[in-house]
Design an enzyme around this catalytic site. Sequence first.
Site, PDB file in Angstrom:
ATOM      1  CE  LYS A  22      -1.600   1.634   3.938  1.00  0.00           C
ATOM      2  NZ  LYS A  22      -1.481   3.020   4.389  1.00  0.00           N
ATOM      3  CG  ASN A  23       2.483   2.735   3.539  1.00  0.00           C
ATOM      4  OD1 ASN A  23       1.314   3.103   3.393  1.00  0.00           O
ATOM      5  ND2 ASN A  23       2.998   2.467   4.729  1.00  0.00           N
ATOM      6  NE  ARG A  93       1.658  11.338   7.598  1.00  0.00           N
ATOM      7  CZ  ARG A  93       1.928  12.531   8.076  1.00  0.00           C
ATOM      8  NH1 ARG A  93       0.964  13.365   8.364  1.00  0.00           N
ATOM      9  NH2 ARG A  93       3.166  12.893   8.283  1.00  0.00           N
ATOM     10  CB  CYS A 117      -3.467   6.026  11.181  1.00  0.00           C
ATOM     11  SG  CYS A 117      -4.377   4.664  10.482  1.00  0.00           S
ATOM     12  NE  ARG A 122       1.636   9.745  10.626  1.00  0.00           N
ATOM     13  CZ  ARG A 122       1.218   8.666   9.962  1.00  0.00           C
ATOM     14  NH1 ARG A 122       0.055   8.146  10.201  1.00  0.00           N
ATOM     15  NH2 ARG A 122       2.003   8.121   9.048  1.00  0.00           N
ATOM     16  N   PRO A 123       3.873  15.729  11.790  1.00  0.00           N
ATOM     17  CG  PRO A 123       5.897  16.455  12.690  1.00  0.00           C
ATOM     18  CD  PRO A 123       4.785  15.470  12.906  1.00  0.00           C
ATOM     19  CB  ILE A 124       4.420  17.268   6.261  1.00  0.00           C
ATOM     20  CG1 ILE A 124       3.568  18.529   6.145  1.00  0.00           C
ATOM     21  CG2 ILE A 124       3.539  16.041   6.364  1.00  0.00           C
ATOM     22  CD1 ILE A 124       2.895  18.649   4.778  1.00  0.00           C
ATOM     23  CG  ASP A 305       3.150   0.987   9.618  1.00  0.00           C
ATOM     24  OD1 ASP A 305       2.991   1.859  10.487  1.00  0.00           O
ATOM     25  OD2 ASP A 305       3.153   1.240   8.399  1.00  0.00           O
ATOM     26  CB  ILE A 327       8.341   5.588  14.679  1.00  0.00           C
ATOM     27  CG1 ILE A 327       9.380   4.474  14.523  1.00  0.00           C
ATOM     28  CG2 ILE A 327       8.210   6.444  13.422  1.00  0.00           C
ATOM     29  CD1 ILE A 327      10.710   4.850  13.938  1.00  0.00           C
ATOM     30  NE  ARG A 397      -6.999   5.305   6.223  1.00  0.00           N
ATOM     31  CZ  ARG A 397      -6.709   6.511   6.648  1.00  0.00           C
ATOM     32  NH1 ARG A 397      -7.251   6.950   7.763  1.00  0.00           N
ATOM     33  NH2 ARG A 397      -5.897   7.285   5.989  1.00  0.00           N
TER      34      ARG A 397
HETATM   35  C1  UD1 Z   1       5.093   6.241   6.646  1.00  0.00           C
HETATM   36  C2  UD1 Z   1       4.003   5.225   6.470  1.00  0.00           C
HETATM   37  C3  UD1 Z   1       3.510   4.733   7.820  1.00  0.00           C
HETATM   38  C4  UD1 Z   1       4.671   4.264   8.676  1.00  0.00           C
HETATM   39  C5  UD1 Z   1       5.771   5.308   8.739  1.00  0.00           C
HETATM   40  C6  UD1 Z   1       7.029   4.823   9.461  1.00  0.00           C
HETATM   41  C7  UD1 Z   1       2.902   5.928   4.419  1.00  0.00           C
HETATM   42  C8  UD1 Z   1       1.728   6.534   3.784  1.00  0.00           C
HETATM   43  N1  UD1 Z   1       2.900   5.836   5.753  1.00  0.00           N
HETATM   44  O1  UD1 Z   1       4.520   7.356   7.290  1.00  0.00           O
HETATM   45  O2  UD1 Z   1       2.589   3.681   7.590  1.00  0.00           O
HETATM   46  O3  UD1 Z   1       4.209   4.035   9.989  1.00  0.00           O
HETATM   47  O4  UD1 Z   1       6.158   5.694   7.403  1.00  0.00           O
HETATM   48  O5  UD1 Z   1       7.524   3.689   8.847  1.00  0.00           O
HETATM   49  O6  UD1 Z   1       3.831   5.493   3.760  1.00  0.00           O
HETATM   50  N2  UD1 Z   1       8.456  13.402  11.029  1.00  0.00           N
HETATM   51  C9  UD1 Z   1       8.718  14.713  11.318  1.00  0.00           C
HETATM   52  N3  UD1 Z   1       8.609  15.630  10.301  1.00  0.00           N
HETATM   53  C10 UD1 Z   1       8.269  15.271   9.027  1.00  0.00           C
HETATM   54  C11 UD1 Z   1       8.026  13.926   8.743  1.00  0.00           C
HETATM   55  C12 UD1 Z   1       8.123  12.996   9.771  1.00  0.00           C
HETATM   56  O7  UD1 Z   1       9.010  15.068  12.446  1.00  0.00           O
HETATM   57  O8  UD1 Z   1       8.209  16.141   8.168  1.00  0.00           O
HETATM   58  C13 UD1 Z   1       8.555  12.385  12.105  1.00  0.00           C
HETATM   59  C14 UD1 Z   1       7.237  11.689  12.373  1.00  0.00           C
HETATM   60  O9  UD1 Z   1       6.440  12.410  13.275  1.00  0.00           O
HETATM   61  C15 UD1 Z   1       7.703  10.365  12.918  1.00  0.00           C
HETATM   62  C16 UD1 Z   1       8.988  10.087  12.146  1.00  0.00           C
HETATM   63  O10 UD1 Z   1       9.416  11.347  11.639  1.00  0.00           O
HETATM   64  O11 UD1 Z   1       8.033  10.506  14.285  1.00  0.00           O
HETATM   65  C17 UD1 Z   1       8.864   9.113  11.004  1.00  0.00           C
HETATM   66  O12 UD1 Z   1       7.782   9.471  10.179  1.00  0.00           O
HETATM   67  P1  UD1 Z   1       7.742   9.140   8.626  1.00  0.00           P
HETATM   68  O13 UD1 Z   1       8.755   8.088   8.307  1.00  0.00           O
HETATM   69  O14 UD1 Z   1       7.787  10.392   7.862  1.00  0.00           O
HETATM   70  O15 UD1 Z   1       6.302   8.506   8.482  1.00  0.00           O
HETATM   71  P2  UD1 Z   1       5.275   8.746   7.332  1.00  0.00           P
HETATM   72  O16 UD1 Z   1       6.003   8.912   6.008  1.00  0.00           O
HETATM   73  O17 UD1 Z   1       4.286   9.754   7.721  1.00  0.00           O
END
Ligand code: UD1
Length: 430
Positions: A22-23, A93, A117, A122-124, A305, A327, A397
């Site tokens: 999926k991801n 997401r 979820c 979950r910042p970007i 996950d 994480i 999902r």
């Molecule tokens: C993806 C997966 C999710 C999985 C996660 C970790 C998808 C759609 N989702 O989520 O299923 O649980 O990887 O393997 O592929 N962080 C920041 N700033 C950012 C981005 C991330 O601080 O801009 C932090 C997050 O809060 C978290 C960590 O980095 O603590 C890892 O997150 P990330 O690997 O980015 O997860 P996702 O890509 O959201």
Amino acid sequence: MEQYVVKGGNPLVGEVEIGGAKNAALAILSAAVMTDETVTIENIPNVRDINVLLNAIQEIGAMVERVDAHTVKMNGSFIRDFNVDNEYIRKIRASYYLIGALLGKYKKAEVALPGGCNIGSRPINLHLKGFQALGATVDIRHGLVIASAERLVGTHIYLDKISVGATINIMMAAAKAEGKTIIENAAKEPHVVDVANFLNSMGANIRGAGTDVIRIVGVERLHKTEYSIIPDQIEAGTFMMAAAATKGDIMVKNVIPKHLESISAKLLEIGCEVEEFDDAVRVVSARRLRHTQVTTLPYPGFPTDMQPQMAVVLGLARGTSTVTESIFENRFKYVDELTRMGASIKVESNIAIIDGIKNYTGARVNAPDLRAGAALVIAGLAAEGITVVDDIYYIERGYEEFEHKLAGLGALIEKVSTEKEIQKFTLKVS
Ligand code: UD1
């Protein structure tokens, strides 16, 4: 509202076929808009998040043709609108991948801030910092991320934190930037590699995906391709845990065993037998399992996950186990639900301390998120009596035909939507 109703106590035995990741698919379908030629993508899982994304891609003008349940042809030359926002896309997401894809191709993107979820904040910020480093201006207004650039220019980016999403998103935008981009401290997950392979098959120049330094030389044009998505590591792991929890014997087919090593290693450690084949893994759980310690980490560490599913298994293991979530900060919401099934778990900050019990007992529980929902179904399958899992919307999902695949292994499970149907199931199985 639909529910799963489960009668537990049957060891799950047999074979199960794993679908596409999926991801990986969410990122690859987004990246597919980056060429004006027609792209064919196979082995796409037919799950809700994917369908939401495909609708959004269609809404901005791309041609999306569902060849069959797992194959899509897409042509991004018809895109006229760079604004991606609807009530559904706000909930997933991975909508954020359309920022990198549209910004890379058109130097402009307006995408609803992602939901997803509910497992913690979950910042970007790292995604946005990456786009800015490539030369884009990024604003957040009215719930949208608005990114634009005159030109994107390759640069050196160090990710403060390992992030799957930021690595992939920056990689997509940089694939069409001018010159060379280096991403350091990149995520190494199998789907990062899959997206890089997909982009390369369209003519991108990306090296080093799967290591922590990714080098990208931007290209002017991406072209058509045909691509098949890798198997879903987490779906596979979930069935491996189902074998462990129910004292079963499951051949999990169509997987890449290397991607499952951290999961296999833990199952071996607690007393399961794990046999690896070229594209399958067999898990046999013949005796009471032993306690252990697990910490979630970026790949190749134990996946976050898989954390709830592992905790469900450890809840039945002899002795005291610990599960440390490193994480996401809010990923133990299922613990209260599992406690209602008899589990003995205490959460202290980001550590769950689990005293193994002999058996869960069926109860009515809520799926708090996607993976925890699947974990509660596994608990129900191991439990004595009937379990009803509410809010299975979350599970759908990310798991295709979850109940059918489980039923194929001998599980007594049905999807229902009324109290009457629950009673009917209960009568049928008792
Ligand atoms: C993806 C997966 C999710 C999985 C996660 C970790 C998808 C759609 N989702 O989520 O299923 O649980 O990887 O393997 O592929 N962080 C920041 N700033 C950012 C981005 C991330 O601080 O801009 C932090 C997050 O809060 C978290 C960590 O980095 O603590 C890892 O997150 P990330 O690997 O980015 O997860 P996702 O890509 O959201």
